[in-house]
Design a protein around this motif. Structure first.
Motif, PDB file in Angstrom:
ATOM      1  N   SER A  84       0.491  -1.309   0.011  1.00 32.84           N
ATOM      2  CA  SER A  84       0.064   0.193   0.034  1.00 32.84           C
ATOM      3  C   SER A  84       0.750   1.272   0.006  1.00 32.84           C
ATOM      4  CB  SER A  84      -0.923   0.240   1.101  1.00 32.84           C
ATOM      5  OG  SER A  84      -0.118   0.068   2.594  1.00 32.84           O
ATOM      6  N   GLY A  85       2.129   1.179   0.022  1.00 34.67           N
ATOM      7  CA  GLY A  85       3.161   2.177  -0.062  1.00 34.67           C
ATOM      8  C   GLY A  85       3.717   2.584   1.194  1.00 34.67           C
ATOM      9  N   LYS A  86       3.376   2.200   2.208  1.00 32.75           N
ATOM     10  CA  LYS A  86       3.816   2.775   3.578  1.00 32.75           C
ATOM     11  C   LYS A  86       5.387   2.121   3.882  1.00 32.75           C
ATOM     12  CE  LYS A  86       2.687   2.225   8.592  1.00 32.75           C
ATOM     13  NZ  LYS A  86       1.809   1.729   9.469  1.00 32.75           N
ATOM     14  N   ILE A  87       5.994   3.198   4.142  1.00 33.32           N
ATOM     15  CA  ILE A  87       7.532   2.783   4.438  1.00 33.32           C
ATOM     16  C   ILE A  87       7.589   1.582   5.440  1.00 33.32           C
ATOM     17  CG2 ILE A  87       9.666   3.790   5.556  1.00 33.32           C
ATOM     18  CD1 ILE A  87       8.493   6.666   4.480  1.00 33.32           C
ATOM     19  N   LEU A  88       8.470   0.578   5.468  1.00 33.85           N
ATOM     20  CA  LEU A  88       8.701  -0.539   6.234  1.00 33.85           C
ATOM     21  C   LEU A  88       9.756  -0.033   6.988  1.00 33.85           C
ATOM     22  CD1 LEU A  88       8.361  -3.385   3.578  1.00 33.85           C
ATOM     23  CD2 LEU A  88       6.672  -2.671   5.183  1.00 33.85           C
ATOM     24  N   ARG A  89       9.567   1.048   7.865  1.00 39.93           N
ATOM     25  CA  ARG A  89      10.636   1.364   8.834  1.00 39.93           C
ATOM     26  C   ARG A  89      11.282   0.234   9.752  1.00 39.93           C
ATOM     27  NH1 ARG A  89      10.085   6.890   8.667  1.00 39.93           N
ATOM     28  NH2 ARG A  89       7.825   7.446   7.958  1.00 39.93           N
ATOM     29  N   GLN A  90      10.559  -0.660  10.007  1.00 45.63           N
ATOM     30  CA  GLN A  90      11.344  -1.724  10.932  1.00 45.63           C
ATOM     31  C   GLN A  90      12.553  -2.237  10.109  1.00 45.63           C
ATOM     32  OE1 GLN A  90      11.451  -2.332  13.985  1.00 45.63           O
ATOM     33  NE2 GLN A  90      13.024  -3.596  14.028  1.00 45.63           N
ATOM     34  N   SER A  91      12.569  -2.415   8.735  1.00 48.36           N
ATOM     35  CA  SER A  91      13.439  -2.972   7.833  1.00 48.36           C
ATOM     36  C   SER A  91      14.726  -2.063   7.747  1.00 48.36           C
ATOM     37  CB  SER A  91      12.982  -3.112   6.519  1.00 48.36           C
ATOM     38  OG  SER A  91      13.948  -3.386   5.534  1.00 48.36           O
ATOM     39  N   LEU A  92      14.438  -0.744   7.923  1.00 48.90           N
ATOM     40  CA  LEU A  92      15.373   0.329   7.928  1.00 48.90           C
ATOM     41  C   LEU A  92      15.974   0.621   9.271  1.00 48.90           C
ATOM     42  CD1 LEU A  92      13.810   3.332   5.872  1.00 48.90           C
ATOM     43  CD2 LEU A  92      15.625   1.786   5.042  1.00 48.90           C
ATOM     44  N   VAL A  93      15.316   0.346  10.330  1.00 46.64           N
ATOM     45  CA  VAL A  93      15.942   0.262  11.631  1.00 46.64           C
ATOM     46  C   VAL A  93      16.967  -0.801  11.860  1.00 46.64           C
ATOM     47  CG1 VAL A  93      15.450  -0.248  14.192  1.00 46.64           C
ATOM     48  CG2 VAL A  93      13.981   1.101  12.984  1.00 46.64           C
ATOM     49  N   GLU A  94      16.397  -2.249  11.403  1.00 45.11           N
ATOM     50  CA  GLU A  94      17.271  -3.070  11.268  1.00 45.11           C
ATOM     51  C   GLU A  94      18.535  -3.076  10.706  1.00 45.11           C
ATOM     52  OE1 GLU A  94      14.986  -6.488   9.958  1.00 45.11           O
ATOM     53  OE2 GLU A  94      13.586  -6.411  11.891  1.00 45.11           O
ATOM     54  N   ARG A  95      18.527  -2.297   9.349  1.00 43.81           N
ATOM     55  CA  ARG A  95      19.669  -2.135   8.541  1.00 43.81           C
ATOM     56  C   ARG A  95      20.459  -1.149   9.314  1.00 43.81           C
ATOM     57  NH1 ARG A  95      19.772  -0.009   2.349  1.00 43.81           N
ATOM     58  NH2 ARG A  95      22.290   0.667   2.590  1.00 43.81           N
ATOM     59  N   ALA A  96      20.064  -0.014   9.759  1.00 41.56           N
ATOM     60  CA  ALA A  96      20.858   0.927  10.656  1.00 41.56           C
ATOM     61  C   ALA A  96      21.568   0.340  11.794  1.00 41.56           C
ATOM     62  CB  ALA A  96      19.661   1.978  11.227  1.00 41.56           C
ATOM     63  N   THR A  97      20.869  -0.415  12.550  1.00 38.23           N
ATOM     64  CA  THR A  97      21.486  -1.309  13.608  1.00 38.23           C
ATOM     65  C   THR A  97      22.967  -2.230  13.059  1.00 38.23           C
ATOM     66  OG1 THR A  97      19.529  -1.520  14.834  1.00 38.23           O
ATOM     67  CG2 THR A  97      21.135  -3.004  15.427  1.00 38.23           C
ATOM     68  N   ILE A  98      22.690  -2.903  11.896  1.00 38.99           N
ATOM     69  CA  ILE A  98      23.632  -3.173  11.229  1.00 38.99           C
ATOM     70  C   ILE A  98      24.832  -2.683  10.956  1.00 38.99           C
ATOM     71  CG2 ILE A  98      24.492  -4.830   9.333  1.00 38.99           C
ATOM     72  CD1 ILE A  98      21.705  -6.085   9.719  1.00 38.99           C
ATOM     73  N   GLU A  99      24.477  -1.435  10.419  1.00 38.96           N
ATOM     74  CA  GLU A  99      25.380  -0.433   9.916  1.00 38.96           C
ATOM     75  C   GLU A  99      26.232   0.410  11.057  1.00 38.96           C
ATOM     76  OE1 GLU A  99      22.933   0.975   5.926  1.00 38.96           O
ATOM     77  OE2 GLU A  99      22.909   2.073   7.595  1.00 38.96           O
ATOM     78  N   VAL A 100      25.466   0.411  12.244  1.00 41.95           N
ATOM     79  CA  VAL A 100      26.130   1.142  13.414  1.00 41.95           C
ATOM     80  C   VAL A 100      27.091   0.281  13.936  1.00 41.95           C
ATOM     81  CG1 VAL A 100      25.506   2.039  15.783  1.00 41.95           C
ATOM     82  CG2 VAL A 100      24.530   2.898  13.537  1.00 41.95           C
ATOM     83  N   VAL A 101      26.566  -1.121  14.118  1.00 45.71           N
ATOM     84  CA  VAL A 101      27.693  -2.205  14.541  1.00 45.71           C
ATOM     85  C   VAL A 101      28.880  -1.997  13.637  1.00 45.71           C
ATOM     86  CG1 VAL A 101      28.022  -4.763  15.092  1.00 45.71           C
ATOM     87  CG2 VAL A 101      25.853  -3.357  15.825  1.00 45.71           C
ATOM     88  N   ALA A 102      28.807  -2.317  12.444  1.00 48.31           N
ATOM     89  CA  ALA A 102      30.029  -2.516  11.357  1.00 48.31           C
ATOM     90  C   ALA A 102      30.760  -1.495  11.578  1.00 48.31           C
ATOM     91  CB  ALA A 102      29.426  -2.874  10.091  1.00 48.31           C
ATOM     92  N   ASN A 103      30.290  -0.478  11.413  1.00 48.89           N
ATOM     93  CA  ASN A 103      31.013   1.006  11.819  1.00 48.89           C
ATOM     94  C   ASN A 103      31.742   1.246  13.143  1.00 48.89           C
ATOM     95  OD1 ASN A 103      30.254   1.977   9.131  1.00 48.89           O
ATOM     96  ND2 ASN A 103      28.757   3.381   9.913  1.00 48.89           N
ATOM     97  N   SER A 104      31.027   0.660  13.993  1.00 44.41           N
ATOM     98  CA  SER A 104      31.939   0.763  15.386  1.00 44.41           C
ATOM     99  C   SER A 104      32.969  -0.383  15.545  1.00 44.41           C
ATOM    100  CB  SER A 104      31.038   0.512  16.542  1.00 44.41           C
ATOM    101  OG  SER A 104      30.487  -0.726  16.452  1.00 44.41           O
ATOM    102  N   LYS A 105      32.900  -1.368  14.849  1.00 46.57           N
ATOM    103  CA  LYS A 105      33.749  -2.426  14.615  1.00 46.57           C
ATOM    104  C   LYS A 105      35.104  -1.788  13.834  1.00 46.57           C
ATOM    105  CE  LYS A 105      31.220  -6.508  15.575  1.00 46.57           C
ATOM    106  NZ  LYS A 105      30.611  -7.811  15.107  1.00 46.57           N
ATOM    107  N   ASP A 106      34.616  -1.172  12.540  1.00 49.40           N
ATOM    108  CA  ASP A 106      35.668  -0.668  11.977  1.00 49.40           C
ATOM    109  C   ASP A 106      36.545   0.395  12.777  1.00 49.40           C
ATOM    110  OD1 ASP A 106      34.952  -1.964   9.858  1.00 49.40           O
ATOM    111  OD2 ASP A 106      33.695  -0.465   8.933  1.00 49.40           O
ATOM    112  N   ALA A 107      35.798   1.075  13.490  1.00 55.48           N
ATOM    113  CA  ALA A 107      36.489   2.189  14.280  1.00 55.48           C
ATOM    114  C   ALA A 107      37.392   1.601  15.067  1.00 55.48           C
ATOM    115  CB  ALA A 107      35.506   3.014  14.821  1.00 55.48           C
ATOM    116  N   GLU A 108      37.221   0.392  15.728  1.00 54.38           N
ATOM    117  CA  GLU A 108      38.013  -0.160  16.737  1.00 54.38           C
ATOM    118  C   GLU A 108      39.419  -0.667  16.159  1.00 54.38           C
ATOM    119  OE1 GLU A 108      35.753  -3.093  18.719  1.00 54.38           O
ATOM    120  OE2 GLU A 108      34.351  -1.726  19.490  1.00 54.38           O
ATOM    121  N   VAL A 109      39.415  -1.096  14.890  1.00 58.39           N
ATOM    122  CA  VAL A 109      40.485  -1.814  14.300  1.00 58.39           C
ATOM    123  C   VAL A 109      41.643  -0.765  14.317  1.00 58.39           C
ATOM    124  CG1 VAL A 109      41.403  -2.579  12.233  1.00 58.39           C
ATOM    125  CG2 VAL A 109      39.167  -3.228  13.117  1.00 58.39           C
TER     126      VAL A 109
END
Length: 109
Positions: A84-109
């Protein structure tokens, strides 16, 4: 809702075809601070017409300071939506969580 206001502003930008905003915890899920992060589709899927800093400034010039995109801007090919055209926000929240975790691991290296 703050996300709707930010999306409305982003959609007034001449180089943005679609946008969705979700909250992201920069310090991980345990962090109490949640920041707006924009997922944007540029016109013709070509982000060369603008960049993250320009979009952050564009929004900051139009909204209150607490509505700035402190969670960042991510260019995507499309915004996930249901039939119906509604944004699937939960999908984006999950993606954002993965990106944040990946970026924080990159910063630790």
């Amino acid at each position: 809702m703050v996300a709707d206001e930010i999306e409305d502003v982003l959609l007034t930008h001449p180089m943005i075809a679609d946008a969705a905003v979700v909250g992201v915890h920069i310090g991980g899920r345990q962090s109490e601070d949640e920041y707006p992060r924009a997922y944007v589709v540029s016109i013709d899927n070509n982000p060369s017409g603008t960049d993250e800093r320009k979009l952050i400034k564009f929004v900051a010039n139009k909204l209150a300071s607490f509505k700035t995109l402190r969670g960042g801007v991510v260019f995507v090919e499309r915004i996930p939506r249901n039939s119906s055209g509604k944004i699937l926000r939960q999908s984006l929240v999950e993606r954002a969580t993965i990106e944040v975790v990946a970026n924080s691991k990159d910063a630790e290296v």
